[in-house]
Design an enzyme around this catalytic site. Structure first.
Site, PDB file in Angstrom:
ATOM      1  N   ARG A  83       0.835  -1.198   0.000  1.00  0.00           N
ATOM      2  CA  ARG A  83       0.000   0.000   0.000  1.00  0.00           C
ATOM      3  C   ARG A  83       0.872   1.249   0.000  1.00  0.00           C
ATOM      4  O   ARG A  83       1.738   1.413   0.847  1.00  0.00           O
ATOM      5  CB  ARG A  83      -0.906   0.009   1.248  1.00  0.00           C
ATOM      6  CG  ARG A  83      -1.701   1.288   1.466  1.00  0.00           C
ATOM      7  CD  ARG A  83      -2.956   1.306   0.643  1.00  0.00           C
ATOM      8  NE  ARG A  83      -3.703   2.557   0.796  1.00  0.00           N
ATOM      9  CZ  ARG A  83      -4.735   2.711   1.607  1.00  0.00           C
ATOM     10  NH1 ARG A  83      -5.147   1.722   2.356  1.00  0.00           N
ATOM     11  NH2 ARG A  83      -5.376   3.859   1.666  1.00  0.00           N
ATOM     12  N   ARG A  92      -5.465   1.536  -4.687  1.00  0.00           N
ATOM     13  CA  ARG A  92      -4.647   0.901  -3.653  1.00  0.00           C
ATOM     14  C   ARG A  92      -4.664  -0.615  -3.811  1.00  0.00           C
ATOM     15  O   ARG A  92      -5.660  -1.203  -4.260  1.00  0.00           O
ATOM     16  CB  ARG A  92      -5.093   1.325  -2.248  1.00  0.00           C
ATOM     17  CG  ARG A  92      -6.492   0.956  -1.793  1.00  0.00           C
ATOM     18  CD  ARG A  92      -7.648   1.765  -2.362  1.00  0.00           C
ATOM     19  NE  ARG A  92      -7.678   3.199  -2.092  1.00  0.00           N
ATOM     20  CZ  ARG A  92      -8.226   3.729  -1.006  1.00  0.00           C
ATOM     21  NH1 ARG A  92      -8.812   2.976  -0.116  1.00  0.00           N
ATOM     22  NH2 ARG A  92      -8.218   5.018  -0.845  1.00  0.00           N
ATOM     23  N   ASP A  95      -6.820  -2.038   1.178  1.00  0.00           N
ATOM     24  CA  ASP A  95      -7.298  -1.076   2.179  1.00  0.00           C
ATOM     25  C   ASP A  95      -8.086  -1.890   3.196  1.00  0.00           C
ATOM     26  O   ASP A  95      -8.926  -2.706   2.811  1.00  0.00           O
ATOM     27  CB  ASP A  95      -8.199  -0.048   1.474  1.00  0.00           C
ATOM     28  CG  ASP A  95      -8.851   0.938   2.417  1.00  0.00           C
ATOM     29  OD1 ASP A  95      -8.192   1.390   3.375  1.00  0.00           O
ATOM     30  OD2 ASP A  95     -10.045   1.265   2.179  1.00  0.00           O
ATOM     31  N   ASP A  97     -10.334  -1.336   6.651  1.00  0.00           N
ATOM     32  CA  ASP A  97     -10.948  -0.339   7.529  1.00  0.00           C
ATOM     33  C   ASP A  97     -11.703  -1.010   8.663  1.00  0.00           C
ATOM     34  O   ASP A  97     -12.348  -2.046   8.463  1.00  0.00           O
ATOM     35  CB  ASP A  97     -11.946   0.526   6.745  1.00  0.00           C
ATOM     36  CG  ASP A  97     -11.275   1.378   5.684  1.00  0.00           C
ATOM     37  OD1 ASP A  97     -10.105   1.765   5.885  1.00  0.00           O
ATOM     38  OD2 ASP A  97     -11.923   1.652   4.666  1.00  0.00           O
TER      39      ASP A  97
HETATM   40  C1  X6L Z   1     -18.034  13.181  -2.215  1.00  0.00           C
HETATM   41  C2  X6L Z   1     -16.724  13.232  -1.791  1.00  0.00           C
HETATM   42  C3  X6L Z   1     -18.690  11.982  -2.191  1.00  0.00           C
HETATM   43  C4  X6L Z   1     -16.078  12.110  -1.379  1.00  0.00           C
HETATM   44  C5  X6L Z   1     -18.034  10.828  -1.775  1.00  0.00           C
HETATM   45  C6  X6L Z   1     -16.633   8.456  -0.895  1.00  0.00           C
HETATM   46  C7  X6L Z   1     -14.709   9.714  -0.537  1.00  0.00           C
HETATM   47  C8  X6L Z   1     -15.961   7.315  -0.505  1.00  0.00           C
HETATM   48  C9  X6L Z   1     -14.030   8.577  -0.152  1.00  0.00           C
HETATM   49  C10 X6L Z   1     -16.717  10.898  -1.368  1.00  0.00           C
HETATM   50  C11 X6L Z   1     -16.017   9.680  -0.923  1.00  0.00           C
HETATM   51  C12 X6L Z   1     -14.657   7.378  -0.149  1.00  0.00           C
HETATM   52  C13 X6L Z   1     -13.389   2.485  -2.132  1.00  0.00           C
HETATM   53  C14 X6L Z   1     -14.016   3.260  -3.119  1.00  0.00           C
HETATM   54  C15 X6L Z   1     -12.689   4.482  -1.964  1.00  0.00           C
HETATM   55  C16 X6L Z   1     -13.710   1.109  -2.058  1.00  0.00           C
HETATM   56  C17 X6L Z   1     -15.196   1.457  -3.902  1.00  0.00           C
HETATM   57  C18 X6L Z   1     -13.952   6.144   0.261  1.00  0.00           C
HETATM   58  C19 X6L Z   1     -12.461   6.080   0.220  1.00  0.00           C
HETATM   59  N1  X6L Z   1     -12.581   3.268  -1.421  1.00  0.00           N
HETATM   60  N2  X6L Z   1     -14.906   2.760  -4.001  1.00  0.00           N
HETATM   61  N3  X6L Z   1     -13.559   4.514  -2.995  1.00  0.00           N
HETATM   62  N4  X6L Z   1     -14.624   0.650  -2.967  1.00  0.00           N
HETATM   63  N5  X6L Z   1     -16.092   0.928  -4.739  1.00  0.00           N
HETATM   64  O1  X6L Z   1     -13.207   0.352  -1.231  1.00  0.00           O
HETATM   65  O2  X6L Z   1     -14.539   5.158   0.614  1.00  0.00           O
HETATM   66  S1  X6L Z   1     -11.869   5.904  -1.432  1.00  0.00           S
HETATM   67 MG    MG Z   2     -11.649   2.523   2.817  1.00  0.00          MG
HETATM   68 MG    MG Z   3      -8.566   2.920   4.909  1.00  0.00          MG
END
Ligand code: X6L
Ligand code: MG
Ligand code: MG
Length: 169
Positions: A83, A92, A95, A97
């Site tokens: 990572r 990544r 991850d 959590d």
């Molecule tokens: C506006 C701004 C709306 C930010 C949403 C959503 C940011 C989720 C971070 C957000 C916002 C995250 C995964 C992912 C990420 C994952 C899938 C996060 C952290 N991790 N998409 N995006 N799976 N499908 O594990 O969860 S980045």
């Molecule tokens: Mg996450």
């Molecule tokens: Mg994390």
């Protein structure tokens, strides 16, 4: 012993292999017992959209560790599995959590429990439902979350379901 729910995700390289390796490392962690692993789901990226699809799953564990020590163990596994923390919300290898830790709450720089965004994320809640049958959350629309495969559960050495091993006399 604390009941803990984790979420794992990967969207680089051999995604399934990273999930498998992370589960094995988790099971090998002292004072951690992996009790159940959800199906694997292929999910469209949320947050930063211009990146490959993820594989996501959820895990139920029992642990004697504190939330802080468990987090350090998870971060060690992430680091060992390559990572890199580049762009925020970017791709990544793995991850991991902490979603829920018994009834404990934390909200500091390192640790937010319950996970603040979990209730809006189909990629978290749909896998979580597999390992938490009495889940009360309303599961959102499953658009962007597709069943991918089932994972083998790495066996737990302190599994209360297996008969106690008695020393020979
Ligand atoms: C506006 C701004 C709306 C930010 C949403 C959503 C940011 C989720 C971070 C957000 C916002 C995250 C995964 C992912 C990420 C994952 C899938 C996060 C952290 N991790 N998409 N995006 N799976 N499908 O594990 O969860 S980045
Ligand atoms: Mg996450
Ligand atoms: Mg994390």
């Amino acid at each position: 012993m604390s009941l803990v729910y984790l979420s794992m995700g990967s969207n680089m390289g051999d995604r399934l292999d990273f999930l498998q390796k992370a589960l094995k490392r988790l099971q090998e962690t002292d004072d951690v017992c992996v009790e159940a692993v959800s199906s694997v789901y292929e999910t469209e990226p949320v947050g930063y959209r211009e990146q490959p699809d993820f594989l996501n799953l959820a895990v139920r564990i029992k642990t004697l560790l504190s939330p802080e020590i468990l987090l350090s163990e998870l971060q060690r596994i992430e680091k060992d599995l390559g990572r890199k923390r580049n762009r925020r919300f970017g791709p990544r290898t793995i991850d991991i959590d902490i979603l829920l830790f018994e009834n404990q709450e934390r909200s500091d720089d390192r640790l937010s429990i319950p996970h603040p965004r979990m209730k809006q994320r189909a990629f978290v809640l749909i896998p979580l439902r597999d390992v938490m049958p009495d889940m009360s959350e309303v599961v959102p629309d499953d658009a962007g979350v597709r069943y991918y495969c089932d994972m083998d559960l790495p066996s737990c050495e302190n599994d209360s379901r297996s008969p106690a091993k008695l020393p020979p006399d």
